[in-house]
Design an enzyme around this catalytic site. Sequence first.
Site, PDB file in Angstrom:
ATOM      1  N   HIS A   1       0.821  -1.209   0.000  1.00 60.02           N
ATOM      2  CA  HIS A   1       0.000   0.000   0.000  1.00 60.02           C
ATOM      3  C   HIS A   1       0.855   1.258   0.000  1.00 60.02           C
ATOM      4  O   HIS A   1       2.033   1.216   0.332  1.00 60.02           O
ATOM      5  CB  HIS A   1      -0.997   0.040   1.172  1.00 60.02           C
TER       6      HIS A   1
ATOM      7  N   HIS B   1       3.870   7.048   3.887  1.00 60.12           N
ATOM      8  CA  HIS B   1       4.784   5.907   3.762  1.00 60.12           C
ATOM      9  C   HIS B   1       4.356   5.000   2.624  1.00 60.12           C
ATOM     10  O   HIS B   1       3.244   5.111   2.118  1.00 60.12           O
ATOM     11  CB  HIS B   1       4.898   5.113   5.077  1.00 60.12           C
TER      12      HIS B   1
ATOM     13  N   GLU C   1       7.401   0.898   5.273  1.00 59.11           N
ATOM     14  CA  GLU C   1       6.800  -0.147   6.112  1.00 59.11           C
ATOM     15  C   GLU C   1       7.059  -1.479   5.412  1.00 59.11           C
ATOM     16  O   GLU C   1       6.922  -1.580   4.191  1.00 59.11           O
ATOM     17  CB  GLU C   1       5.292   0.106   6.242  1.00 59.11           C
TER      18      GLU C   1
HETATM   19  C1  LIG Z   1      -1.627   0.486  10.757  1.00 59.44           C
HETATM   20  C2  LIG Z   1      -0.411   0.400   9.923  1.00 59.44           C
HETATM   21  C3  LIG Z   1      -0.545  -0.554   8.748  1.00 59.44           C
HETATM   22  O1  LIG Z   1      -0.412  -0.166   7.568  1.00 59.44           O
HETATM   23  O2  LIG Z   1      -0.812  -1.732   9.045  1.00 59.44           O
HETATM   24  C4  LIG Z   1       0.258   1.702   9.608  1.00 59.44           C
HETATM   25  O3  LIG Z   1       0.654   2.002   8.526  1.00 59.44           O
HETATM   26  S1  LIG Z   1       0.472   2.725  10.956  1.00 59.44           S
HETATM   27  C5  LIG Z   1       1.244   4.199  10.313  1.00 59.44           C
HETATM   28  C6  LIG Z   1       1.695   5.087  11.414  1.00 59.44           C
HETATM   29  N1  LIG Z   1       2.847   4.519  12.121  1.00 59.44           N
HETATM   30  C7  LIG Z   1       4.110   4.911  11.872  1.00 59.44           C
HETATM   31  O4  LIG Z   1       4.373   5.787  11.049  1.00 59.44           O
HETATM   32  C8  LIG Z   1       5.212   4.270  12.712  1.00 59.44           C
HETATM   33  C9  LIG Z   1       6.600   4.661  12.341  1.00 59.44           C
HETATM   34  N2  LIG Z   1       6.784   6.088  12.348  1.00 59.44           N
HETATM   35  C10 LIG Z   1       7.477   6.758  13.314  1.00 59.44           C
HETATM   36  O5  LIG Z   1       7.999   6.153  14.226  1.00 59.44           O
HETATM   37  C11 LIG Z   1       7.565   8.248  13.182  1.00 59.44           C
HETATM   38  O6  LIG Z   1       6.476   8.711  12.381  1.00 59.44           O
HETATM   39  C12 LIG Z   1       8.911   8.757  12.601  1.00 59.44           C
HETATM   40  C13 LIG Z   1       9.182   8.210  11.222  1.00 59.44           C
HETATM   41  C14 LIG Z   1      10.052   8.400  13.539  1.00 59.44           C
HETATM   42  C15 LIG Z   1       8.819  10.276  12.474  1.00 59.44           C
HETATM   43  O7  LIG Z   1       8.325  10.802  13.645  1.00 59.44           O
HETATM   44  P1  LIG Z   1       8.325  12.388  13.893  1.00 59.44           P
HETATM   45  O8  LIG Z   1       7.657  13.061  12.737  1.00 59.44           O
HETATM   46  O9  LIG Z   1       7.783  12.641  15.252  1.00 59.44           O
HETATM   47  O10 LIG Z   1       9.869  12.595  13.913  1.00 59.44           O
HETATM   48  P2  LIG Z   1      10.744  13.853  13.755  1.00 59.44           P
HETATM   49  O11 LIG Z   1       9.925  15.083  13.884  1.00 59.44           O
HETATM   50  O12 LIG Z   1      11.877  13.643  14.672  1.00 59.44           O
HETATM   51  O13 LIG Z   1      11.229  13.709  12.245  1.00 59.44           O
HETATM   52  C16 LIG Z   1      12.536  13.355  11.920  1.00 59.44           C
HETATM   53  C17 LIG Z   1      12.737  13.702  10.455  1.00 59.44           C
HETATM   54  O14 LIG Z   1      12.006  12.756   9.641  1.00 59.44           O
HETATM   55  C18 LIG Z   1      11.110  13.436   8.778  1.00 59.44           C
HETATM   56  N3  LIG Z   1       9.895  12.635   8.652  1.00 59.44           N
HETATM   57  C19 LIG Z   1       8.997  12.357   9.613  1.00 59.44           C
HETATM   58  N4  LIG Z   1       8.009  11.600   9.156  1.00 59.44           N
HETATM   59  C20 LIG Z   1       8.284  11.392   7.834  1.00 59.44           C
HETATM   60  C21 LIG Z   1       7.626  10.688   6.804  1.00 59.44           C
HETATM   61  N5  LIG Z   1       6.500  10.045   7.026  1.00 59.44           N
HETATM   62  N6  LIG Z   1       8.174  10.674   5.582  1.00 59.44           N
HETATM   63  C22 LIG Z   1       9.346  11.335   5.340  1.00 59.44           C
HETATM   64  N7  LIG Z   1      10.027  12.017   6.291  1.00 59.44           N
HETATM   65  C23 LIG Z   1       9.488  12.054   7.512  1.00 59.44           C
HETATM   66  C24 LIG Z   1      10.870  14.752   9.447  1.00 59.44           C
HETATM   67  O15 LIG Z   1      10.470  15.727   8.503  1.00 59.44           O
HETATM   68  C25 LIG Z   1      12.216  15.070  10.048  1.00 59.44           C
HETATM   69  O16 LIG Z   1      13.053  15.578   9.054  1.00 59.44           O
HETATM   70  P3  LIG Z   1      13.947  16.890   9.265  1.00 59.44           P
HETATM   71  O17 LIG Z   1      14.795  16.538  10.474  1.00 59.44           O
HETATM   72  O18 LIG Z   1      14.738  17.010   7.994  1.00 59.44           O
HETATM   73  O19 LIG Z   1      12.991  17.994   9.529  1.00 59.44           O
HETATM   74 CO   LIG Z   2       0.729   1.329   6.508  1.00 61.38          CO
END
Ligand SMILES: C[C@@H](C(=O)O)C(=O)SCCNC(=O)CCNC(=O)[C@H](O)C(C)(C)COP(=O)(O)OP(=O)(O)OC[C@H]1O[C@@H](n2cnc3c(N)ncnc32)[C@H](O)[C@@H]1OP(=O)(O)O
Ligand SMILES: [Co+2]
Length: 134
Positions: free
Chosen positions: A7, A79, A130
């Site tokens: 996805h 993502h 992912e």
């Molecule tokens: C249910 C399930 C499923 O399909 O089964 C799902 O999908 S659940 C979908 C939701 N779950 C997840 O996303 C889980 C994994 N994600 C995470 O742990 C988090 O979202 C992070 C990826 C660590 C980012 O968290 P957060 O935005 O709080 O971090 P941060 O502010 O420190 O950001 C660090 C740097 O990464 C960038 N950044 C953050 N999110 C981003 C994204 N989605 N795509 C690209 N870049 C991204 C920020 O702009 C920043 O860049 P700069 O430093 O350059 O400004």
């Molecule tokens: Co997902």
Amino acid sequence: MIGRLNHVAIAVPDLQAAAAQYADVLGARVGAPQDEPEHGVTVVFIELPNTKIELLYPLGENSPIRGFLDRNPSGGIHHICYEVDDINAARDRLGAQGARVLGDGEPRIGAHGKPVLFLHPKDFNGTLIELEQV
Ligand SMILES: C[C@@H](C(=O)O)C(=O)SCCNC(=O)CCNC(=O)[C@H](O)C(C)(C)COP(=O)(O)OP(=O)(O)OC[C@H]1O[C@@H](n2cnc3c(N)ncnc32)[C@H](O)[C@@H]1OP(=O)(O)O
Ligand SMILES: [Co+2]
């Protein structure tokens, strides 16, 4: 190691409006909203002939997509999800090559009832990846 595209996820500021737009304007097959408290999101899945779209909206206080939506108030691609046969083998191989696996490194059950893991966007050309074991 990676297989099919499972996805593409889009974070949206208004889940109902986005779901209605995909159904009515784009003519897609749109599912019902599904709360995923373990992941901090509410999701709507859209079935396309060759893949799925996942509309994401924050759920709860500590949603991992809150910061993304704050930075992208009109929404954006959040993502992409690739399928793998063996998620623990994929994690070990990626870790050995220096890629950061998010969270505690243990796969969690995702919205399709299958184990998932996330890889840091800074390690993959600014794209949050992912992996889902199918
Ligand atoms: C249910 C399930 C499923 O399909 O089964 C799902 O999908 S659940 C979908 C939701 N779950 C997840 O996303 C889980 C994994 N994600 C995470 O742990 C988090 O979202 C992070 C990826 C660590 C980012 O968290 P957060 O935005 O709080 O971090 P941060 O502010 O420190 O950001 C660090 C740097 O990464 C960038 N950044 C953050 N999110 C981003 C994204 N989605 N795509 C690209 N870049 C991204 C920020 O702009 C920043 O860049 P700069 O430093 O350059 O400004
Ligand atoms: Co997902």
